[in-house]
Design a protein around this motif. Structure first.
Motif, PDB file in Angstrom:
ATOM      1  N   PHE A  32       7.097   5.787  -9.192  1.00 56.51           N
ATOM      2  CA  PHE A  32       6.821   7.197  -9.433  1.00 56.51           C
ATOM      3  C   PHE A  32       6.732   7.550 -10.923  1.00 56.51           C
ATOM      4  O   PHE A  32       6.259   8.634 -11.264  1.00 56.51           O
ATOM      5  N   LYS A  33       7.158   6.659 -11.807  1.00 54.25           N
ATOM      6  CA  LYS A  33       7.007   6.908 -13.240  1.00 54.25           C
ATOM      7  C   LYS A  33       5.736   6.255 -13.805  1.00 54.25           C
ATOM      8  O   LYS A  33       5.463   6.384 -15.004  1.00 54.25           O
ATOM      9  N   CYS A  34       4.986   5.580 -12.970  1.00 49.65           N
ATOM     10  CA  CYS A  34       3.790   4.850 -13.392  1.00 49.65           C
ATOM     11  C   CYS A  34       2.600   5.807 -13.489  1.00 49.65           C
ATOM     12  O   CYS A  34       2.215   6.436 -12.503  1.00 49.65           O
ATOM     13  N   GLY A  35       2.017   5.898 -14.685  1.00 52.72           N
ATOM     14  CA  GLY A  35       0.881   6.791 -14.878  1.00 52.72           C
ATOM     15  C   GLY A  35      -0.335   6.406 -14.067  1.00 52.72           C
ATOM     16  O   GLY A  35      -1.037   7.279 -13.534  1.00 52.72           O
ATOM     17  N   TYR A  36      -0.620   5.120 -13.966  1.00 56.93           N
ATOM     18  CA  TYR A  36      -1.773   4.675 -13.179  1.00 56.93           C
ATOM     19  C   TYR A  36      -1.560   4.938 -11.690  1.00 56.93           C
ATOM     20  O   TYR A  36      -2.507   5.229 -10.958  1.00 56.93           O
ATOM     21  N   CYS A  37      -0.293   4.823 -11.247  1.00 55.66           N
ATOM     22  CA  CYS A  37       0.003   5.143  -9.846  1.00 55.66           C
ATOM     23  C   CYS A  37      -0.301   6.613  -9.572  1.00 55.66           C
ATOM     24  O   CYS A  37      -0.859   6.969  -8.523  1.00 55.66           O
ATOM     25  N   GLY A  38       0.077   7.473 -10.521  1.00 57.93           N
ATOM     26  CA  GLY A  38      -0.204   8.890 -10.368  1.00 57.93           C
ATOM     27  C   GLY A  38      -1.699   9.176 -10.352  1.00 57.93           C
ATOM     28  O   GLY A  38      -2.176  10.010  -9.569  1.00 57.93           O
ATOM     29  N   LYS A  39      -2.432   8.473 -11.194  1.00 58.49           N
ATOM     30  CA  LYS A  39      -3.886   8.644 -11.229  1.00 58.49           C
ATOM     31  C   LYS A  39      -4.495   8.269  -9.881  1.00 58.49           C
ATOM     32  O   LYS A  39      -5.349   8.994  -9.348  1.00 58.49           O
TER      33      LYS A  39
END
Length: 260
Positions: free
Chosen positions: A91-98
């Motif tokens: 949940f802290k991963c920027g690419y995961c959020g993207k």
């Protein structure tokens, strides 16, 4: 919990044997499109099928990782969907959020809603204590049927910058519509949450997942927040493979002398 960089991937003799059985999955990296410690923006590796028909032994083993559990609160889509996409994410991963904001909703509309695709989430926190706390909180939200709503709130633009302390996690649970916040708070700090997290992490360690997000789509590894088109191609390929295998199975069952 140490990050994958600090913790040996082969953490026991049993895990080593499993890794050999899986053929040591290759999560090949391509050039990054952004500077980040979160892993490559796009990479992929897909085990070939023999003769374009039979899945390789590696692919067959990877297909077995799909849990297809009707009670899985961290999954969406039919348990009988021909294609399962397993997502290893933080949940802290920027690419995961993207991926969660830009690509996943399209895949849900196109494939989950028509019964083609099932998405199974695996918590793989690699950015420290906040990541682990968010993973356990997401699991706790899933216990009350609100995982995907929590997922959306946690991956909203600017959400991770607010951190994942206890008060913030309760706030996210409220946004997600978790009905019993006292139960939520107890669940995310309980032993069951830790055991569920450990199960997901051990699976990712065993496969050698080195960055987030990483995926298995129909038994084929795909790493990175790639374009929607790349995921569509991977799902369509897996769908065609599943259809071929179903047809082969039907032919085998129809052969004279196969039924007793």
């Amino acid at each position: 919990m140490p990050s994958p960089a600090a913790k040996p991937l082969l953490i026991s003799a049993g895990v080593a044997l499993a890794a050999v059985t899986l053929g040591l999955v290759s999560w090949q990296a391509t050039e990054r499109t952004e500077g980040s410690a979160e892993g490559p923006a796009a990479s992929a590796s897909a085990p070939a099928t023999a003769g374009g028909e039979q899945p390789s032994p590696q692919t067959r083993e990877l297909l077995k990782l799909a849990r297809r559990d009707r009670a899985d609160g961290l999954a969406q889509g039919s348990v009988t969907a021909p294609v399962v996409m397993i997502e290893y994410a933080d949940f802290k991963c920027g690419y995961c959020g993207k991926f969660a904001r830009d690509t996943e909703p399209e895949l849900v509309r196109k494939y989950v809603e028509d019964g083609t695709l099932r998405i199974e989430w695996r918590n793989y926190p690699i950015f420290g204590a906040d990541s682990e706390a968010a993973a356990k909180a997401a699991w706790a939200a899933g216990r009350q049927g609100r995982f995907w709503q929590f997922h959306a709130a946690a991956y909203a633009e600017g959400s991770k910058e607010k951190g994942f302390g206890d008060a913030r996690l309760v706030e996210l649970a409220e946004q997600a519509g978790v009905p019993d916040l006292d139960r939520f708070s107890a669940d995310m700090k309980g032993e069951a949450a830790q055991l569920a997290l450990q199960k997901d992490q051990d699976e990712a360690y065993r496969l050698g997942v080195s960055s987030t997000p990483s995926f298995l789509i129909g038994g084929h590894p795909v790493a990175g927040a790639q374009s929607a088109e790349a995921f569509v191609q991977a799902i369509e390929k897996a769908k065609a493979e599943a259809a071929r295998q179903s047809a082969v199975g039907q032919q085998e069952n129809a052969k004279p002398g196969t039924a007793e």
